[in-house]
Design a protein around this motif. Structure first.
Motif, PDB file in Angstrom:
ATOM      1  N   LYS A 143      16.826  26.923  35.782  1.00 23.67           N
ATOM      2  CA  LYS A 143      18.150  27.338  35.543  1.00 23.67           C
ATOM      3  C   LYS A 143      18.891  28.129  34.680  1.00 23.67           C
ATOM      4  O   LYS A 143      19.097  29.189  35.710  1.00 23.67           O
ATOM      5  CB  LYS A 143      19.018  25.679  35.413  1.00 23.67           C
ATOM      6  N   ARG A 144      17.796  28.343  34.225  1.00 26.36           N
ATOM      7  CA  ARG A 144      17.807  30.123  33.194  1.00 26.36           C
ATOM      8  C   ARG A 144      17.033  30.827  33.724  1.00 26.36           C
ATOM      9  O   ARG A 144      17.409  31.751  32.719  1.00 26.36           O
ATOM     10  CB  ARG A 144      16.893  29.571  31.789  1.00 26.36           C
ATOM     11  N   GLU A 145      16.736  30.502  34.747  1.00 28.62           N
ATOM     12  CA  GLU A 145      15.840  32.052  35.737  1.00 28.62           C
ATOM     13  C   GLU A 145      14.506  32.525  35.651  1.00 28.62           C
ATOM     14  O   GLU A 145      14.692  33.256  35.159  1.00 28.62           O
ATOM     15  CB  GLU A 145      16.671  32.790  36.149  1.00 28.62           C
ATOM     16  N   ILE A 146      13.653  31.608  34.609  1.00 36.66           N
ATOM     17  CA  ILE A 146      12.583  32.351  33.968  1.00 36.66           C
ATOM     18  C   ILE A 146      10.966  31.989  34.990  1.00 36.66           C
ATOM     19  O   ILE A 146      11.563  31.439  36.048  1.00 36.66           O
ATOM     20  CB  ILE A 146      12.104  30.979  32.713  1.00 36.66           C
ATOM     21  N   PRO A 147      10.812  33.157  35.604  1.00 39.71           N
ATOM     22  CA  PRO A 147       9.367  33.451  36.889  1.00 39.71           C
ATOM     23  C   PRO A 147       9.136  31.969  36.317  1.00 39.71           C
ATOM     24  O   PRO A 147       8.423  31.584  35.823  1.00 39.71           O
ATOM     25  CB  PRO A 147       9.059  34.489  36.272  1.00 39.71           C
ATOM     26  N   GLU A 148       8.884  32.156  37.159  1.00 41.55           N
ATOM     27  CA  GLU A 148       8.507  30.337  37.566  1.00 41.55           C
ATOM     28  C   GLU A 148       6.574  30.250  37.262  1.00 41.55           C
ATOM     29  O   GLU A 148       5.831  29.588  36.537  1.00 41.55           O
ATOM     30  CB  GLU A 148       7.779  30.214  39.713  1.00 41.55           C
ATOM     31  N   GLU A 149       5.801  32.083  37.223  1.00 44.86           N
ATOM     32  CA  GLU A 149       4.355  31.465  36.671  1.00 44.86           C
ATOM     33  C   GLU A 149       4.691  31.603  35.568  1.00 44.86           C
ATOM     34  O   GLU A 149       3.636  31.625  34.568  1.00 44.86           O
ATOM     35  CB  GLU A 149       4.170  33.124  37.209  1.00 44.86           C
ATOM     36  N   VAL A 150       5.852  32.515  35.045  1.00 44.27           N
ATOM     37  CA  VAL A 150       6.008  31.830  33.498  1.00 44.27           C
ATOM     38  C   VAL A 150       5.798  30.995  33.003  1.00 44.27           C
ATOM     39  O   VAL A 150       5.656  30.470  31.947  1.00 44.27           O
ATOM     40  CB  VAL A 150       7.015  33.010  32.432  1.00 44.27           C
ATOM     41  N   ALA A 151       6.706  29.653  33.509  1.00 46.32           N
ATOM     42  CA  ALA A 151       7.629  28.843  33.308  1.00 46.32           C
ATOM     43  C   ALA A 151       5.359  27.519  33.490  1.00 46.32           C
ATOM     44  O   ALA A 151       5.834  27.159  32.408  1.00 46.32           O
ATOM     45  CB  ALA A 151       8.193  28.248  34.403  1.00 46.32           C
ATOM     46  N   GLU A 152       5.017  27.957  34.501  1.00 47.96           N
ATOM     47  CA  GLU A 152       3.922  27.239  34.844  1.00 47.96           C
ATOM     48  C   GLU A 152       3.287  27.346  33.549  1.00 47.96           C
ATOM     49  O   GLU A 152       2.353  26.831  33.173  1.00 47.96           O
ATOM     50  CB  GLU A 152       2.866  27.799  35.945  1.00 47.96           C
ATOM     51  N   HIS A 153       2.777  28.939  32.849  1.00 48.13           N
ATOM     52  CA  HIS A 153       1.520  29.120  32.368  1.00 48.13           C
ATOM     53  C   HIS A 153       2.338  28.206  30.937  1.00 48.13           C
ATOM     54  O   HIS A 153       1.551  27.726  30.153  1.00 48.13           O
ATOM     55  CB  HIS A 153       1.962  30.683  31.705  1.00 48.13           C
ATOM     56  N   VAL A 154       3.927  28.643  30.289  1.00 45.97           N
ATOM     57  CA  VAL A 154       4.169  28.051  29.129  1.00 45.97           C
ATOM     58  C   VAL A 154       3.844  26.104  29.366  1.00 45.97           C
ATOM     59  O   VAL A 154       3.558  25.726  28.261  1.00 45.97           O
ATOM     60  CB  VAL A 154       5.548  28.140  29.152  1.00 45.97           C
ATOM     61  N   LEU A 155       4.057  26.164  30.268  1.00 42.13           N
ATOM     62  CA  LEU A 155       4.671  23.931  30.415  1.00 42.13           C
ATOM     63  C   LEU A 155       2.759  23.965  31.043  1.00 42.13           C
ATOM     64  O   LEU A 155       2.309  22.504  29.763  1.00 42.13           O
ATOM     65  CB  LEU A 155       4.924  23.480  31.982  1.00 42.13           C
ATOM     66  N   GLU A 156       1.749  24.275  31.142  1.00 42.45           N
ATOM     67  CA  GLU A 156       0.399  24.436  30.284  1.00 42.45           C
ATOM     68  C   GLU A 156       0.236  24.467  28.842  1.00 42.45           C
ATOM     69  O   GLU A 156      -0.163  23.439  28.994  1.00 42.45           O
ATOM     70  CB  GLU A 156      -0.709  25.308  31.915  1.00 42.45           C
ATOM     71  N   ARG A 157      -0.019  25.345  28.949  1.00 45.57           N
ATOM     72  CA  ARG A 157       0.241  25.642  27.666  1.00 45.57           C
ATOM     73  C   ARG A 157       0.588  23.560  26.807  1.00 45.57           C
ATOM     74  O   ARG A 157      -0.299  23.408  25.410  1.00 45.57           O
ATOM     75  CB  ARG A 157       1.025  27.003  26.955  1.00 45.57           C
ATOM     76  N   PHE A 158       1.945  23.822  26.730  1.00 42.03           N
ATOM     77  CA  PHE A 158       2.401  22.493  25.954  1.00 42.03           C
ATOM     78  C   PHE A 158       1.712  21.646  26.500  1.00 42.03           C
ATOM     79  O   PHE A 158       1.470  20.619  25.493  1.00 42.03           O
ATOM     80  CB  PHE A 158       4.069  22.939  26.557  1.00 42.03           C
ATOM     81  N   GLN A 159       1.186  20.977  27.538  1.00 40.53           N
ATOM     82  CA  GLN A 159       0.570  20.694  27.824  1.00 40.53           C
ATOM     83  C   GLN A 159      -0.710  19.911  27.328  1.00 40.53           C
ATOM     84  O   GLN A 159      -1.524  19.221  26.629  1.00 40.53           O
ATOM     85  CB  GLN A 159       0.052  20.504  29.914  1.00 40.53           C
ATOM     86  N   ASP A 160      -1.561  21.552  27.539  1.00 40.75           N
ATOM     87  CA  ASP A 160      -2.683  21.172  26.506  1.00 40.75           C
ATOM     88  C   ASP A 160      -2.823  20.751  25.176  1.00 40.75           C
ATOM     89  O   ASP A 160      -4.081  20.234  24.770  1.00 40.75           O
ATOM     90  CB  ASP A 160      -3.108  23.081  26.199  1.00 40.75           C
TER      91      ASP A 160
END
Length: 191
Positions: free
Chosen positions: A52-69
């Motif tokens: 919704k905030r128009e954050i690029p999908e690859e950036v979002a995925e990277h941040v989500l992976e890091r938060f999950q790790d």
């Protein structure tokens, strides 16, 4: 005499423009941290917020992976806590809990594991307690109407039709027996 914004040190626009805008990854991290501060969220809920905030999908995925790790996102822990909390607090049954978890984006296998934590005896006991609390509010209605209302309440909370009808019929039978016993005691005391 009122000073203008220029005299006080510049407009808020000029101050904001002096600060460099956050890069997308910093925006994504800040958004996730802010959302996780209020309440636990699933990975999909965070991904949706970033979309919704128009954050690029690859950036979002990277941040989500890091938060999950690092353990800030854990859908299994979220699902387990959700089942415990919503069953205890709202009396929801497995079916309703599974529906809510799926709606929040929890994977099917994690939903299954979480709802299996709720044993059938505990689920039935909760249904009986819900009916016991609502039963007095239906007094004065005919038996069939009481049965429909109470079974409907359980159905909306995700209980199966068979369990709901059995629990409500048992409660109505117990109530009738208690009233008969009370009436018999009252009659014997008048003698």
């Amino acid at each position: 005499m009122a000073r203008t914004s220029q005299e006080r040190g510049g407009s808020s626009e000029s101050r904001a423009s002096r600060e460099p805008p956050l890069d997308p990854e910093e925006q994504a991290r800040a958004l996730c941290l802010r959302l996780l501060t209020g309440t636990p969220r699933t990975r999909r809920q965070l991904a949706d917020a970033m979309r919704k905030r128009e954050i690029p999908e690859e950036v979002a995925e990277h941040v989500l992976e890091r938060f999950q790790d690092v353990g800030l996102i854990d859908d299994q822990a979220f699902a387990n806590a959700w089942v415990e909390s919503r069953h205890r607090g709202r009396g929801l049954a497995r079916r309703a809990l599974a529906r809510e978890l799926r709606h929040r984006g929890v994977a099917a296998e994690l939903v299954t594991e979480a709802v299996e934590l709720l044993d059938p005896e505990q689920e039935e006991q909760t249904a009986r307690e819900l009916v016991r609390r609502r039963l007095p509010g239906t007094r004065g209605l005919d038996r069939d109407k009481r049965l429909r209302r109470l079974a409907g309440m359980l159905a909306r909370k995700g209980y199966s039709e068979g369990l709901a009808l059995r629990v409500v019929r048992d409660a109505l039978t117990e109530e009738g027996q208690a009233e008969e016993e009370y009436g018999a005691e009252q009659n014997s005391s008048w003698r």
